[in-house]
Design a protein around this motif. Structure first.
Motif, PDB file in Angstrom:
ATOM      1  N   GLN A 262     -20.725  35.609 -10.965  1.00 22.10           N
ATOM      2  CA  GLN A 262     -19.984  35.807  -9.716  1.00 22.10           C
ATOM      3  C   GLN A 262     -20.100  34.577  -8.819  1.00 22.10           C
ATOM      4  OE1 GLN A 262     -20.838  39.456  -7.628  1.00 22.10           O
ATOM      5  NE2 GLN A 262     -20.780  40.660  -9.489  1.00 22.10           N
ATOM      6  N   ALA A 263     -21.324  34.043  -8.701  1.00 18.77           N
ATOM      7  CA  ALA A 263     -21.542  32.867  -7.858  1.00 18.77           C
ATOM      8  C   ALA A 263     -20.805  31.656  -8.418  1.00 18.77           C
ATOM      9  CB  ALA A 263     -23.031  32.574  -7.732  1.00 18.77           C
ATOM     10  N   SER A 264     -20.835  31.503  -9.731  1.00 16.18           N
ATOM     11  CA  SER A 264     -20.158  30.382 -10.383  1.00 16.18           C
ATOM     12  C   SER A 264     -18.646  30.472 -10.168  1.00 16.18           C
ATOM     13  CB  SER A 264     -20.484  30.380 -11.868  1.00 16.18           C
ATOM     14  OG  SER A 264     -19.789  29.366 -12.533  1.00 16.18           O
ATOM     15  N   ASP A 265     -18.072  31.659 -10.335  1.00 15.07           N
ATOM     16  CA  ASP A 265     -16.640  31.857 -10.126  1.00 15.07           C
ATOM     17  C   ASP A 265     -16.244  31.524  -8.695  1.00 15.07           C
ATOM     18  OD1 ASP A 265     -16.335  32.666 -12.738  1.00 15.07           O
ATOM     19  OD2 ASP A 265     -16.069  34.798 -12.261  1.00 15.07           O
ATOM     20  N   LYS A 266     -17.062  31.961  -7.746  1.00 14.49           N
ATOM     21  CA  LYS A 266     -16.762  31.709  -6.337  1.00 14.49           C
ATOM     22  C   LYS A 266     -16.803  30.207  -6.033  1.00 14.49           C
ATOM     23  CE  LYS A 266     -18.002  33.108  -1.683  1.00 14.49           C
ATOM     24  NZ  LYS A 266     -17.014  34.059  -1.222  1.00 14.49           N
ATOM     25  N   MET A 267     -17.809  29.511  -6.580  1.00 17.65           N
ATOM     26  CA  MET A 267     -17.935  28.074  -6.348  1.00 17.65           C
ATOM     27  C   MET A 267     -16.753  27.327  -6.965  1.00 17.65           C
ATOM     28  SD  MET A 267     -20.906  25.388  -7.406  1.00 17.65           S
ATOM     29  CE  MET A 267     -20.422  25.384  -9.124  1.00 17.65           C
ATOM     30  N   LYS A 268     -16.393  27.675  -8.204  1.00 16.89           N
ATOM     31  CA  LYS A 268     -15.268  27.018  -8.867  1.00 16.89           C
ATOM     32  C   LYS A 268     -13.972  27.250  -8.092  1.00 16.89           C
ATOM     33  CE  LYS A 268     -17.040  27.318 -13.589  1.00 16.89           C
ATOM     34  NZ  LYS A 268     -16.839  28.014 -14.890  1.00 16.89           N
ATOM     35  N   GLY A 269     -13.780  28.482  -7.639  1.00 18.99           N
ATOM     36  CA  GLY A 269     -12.573  28.804  -6.877  1.00 18.99           C
ATOM     37  C   GLY A 269     -12.499  28.054  -5.563  1.00 18.99           C
TER      38      GLY A 269
ATOM     39  N   MET B 242     -13.982  25.147  -4.849  1.00 20.05           N
ATOM     40  CA  MET B 242     -13.761  23.731  -5.129  1.00 20.05           C
ATOM     41  C   MET B 242     -12.316  23.475  -5.549  1.00 20.05           C
ATOM     42  SD  MET B 242     -17.340  22.666  -6.943  1.00 20.05           S
ATOM     43  CE  MET B 242     -16.881  20.952  -7.093  1.00 20.05           C
ATOM     44  N   ASP B 243     -11.735  24.373  -6.347  1.00 19.31           N
ATOM     45  CA  ASP B 243     -10.356  24.208  -6.780  1.00 19.31           C
ATOM     46  C   ASP B 243      -9.395  24.367  -5.606  1.00 19.31           C
ATOM     47  OD1 ASP B 243      -8.621  23.818  -9.195  1.00 19.31           O
ATOM     48  OD2 ASP B 243      -7.746  25.672  -8.407  1.00 19.31           O
ATOM     49  N   SER B 244      -9.699  25.292  -4.722  1.00 15.40           N
ATOM     50  CA  SER B 244      -8.867  25.486  -3.544  1.00 15.40           C
ATOM     51  C   SER B 244      -8.899  24.255  -2.646  1.00 15.40           C
ATOM     52  CB  SER B 244      -9.339  26.722  -2.771  1.00 15.40           C
ATOM     53  OG  SER B 244      -8.534  26.934  -1.649  1.00 15.40           O
ATOM     54  N   ALA B 245     -10.078  23.666  -2.491  1.00 13.36           N
ATOM     55  CA  ALA B 245     -10.205  22.445  -1.690  1.00 13.36           C
ATOM     56  C   ALA B 245      -9.413  21.306  -2.331  1.00 13.36           C
ATOM     57  CB  ALA B 245     -11.673  22.065  -1.537  1.00 13.36           C
TER      58      ALA B 245
END
Length: 85
Positions: free
Chosen positions: A28-35, A37-40
């Motif tokens: 969950q934490a990894s998905d949130k971080m990737k999302g 960073m991708d949004s930025a």
């Protein structure tokens, strides 16, 4: 195909379709971080410099489109998999 430095569409779809209740804390934490960073990355890159597939992918996942809810989130909510249950 996603642009260089961006999260792949396959990863995004896989993450979005697996309910949080089936994910571990790390996932969950990894998905949130990737999302995040991708949004930025999406926000910082002008649409004129994105490939056609990246512009389409960003519009599907609500990156830089300005909508309150992405098409993917709307679909997940419609079938009861989203956070707006």
């Amino acid at each position: 195909m996603s642009d260089t430095g961006r999260q792949s569409f396959t990863d995004k779809a896989g993450s979005a379709m697996k309910p949080d209740s089936q994910k571990g804390t790390f996932e969950q934490a990894s998905d949130k971080m990737k999302g995040t960073m991708d949004s930025a990355a999406s926000s910082m890159q002008p649409n004129s410099q994105k490939s056609g597939s990246q512009r389409m992918g960003d519009s599907m996942t609500n990156n830089s489109s300005g909508n309150s809810e992405s098409l993917l989130d709307q679909a997940k909510n419609a079938v009861g998999m989203g956070s707006n249950k």
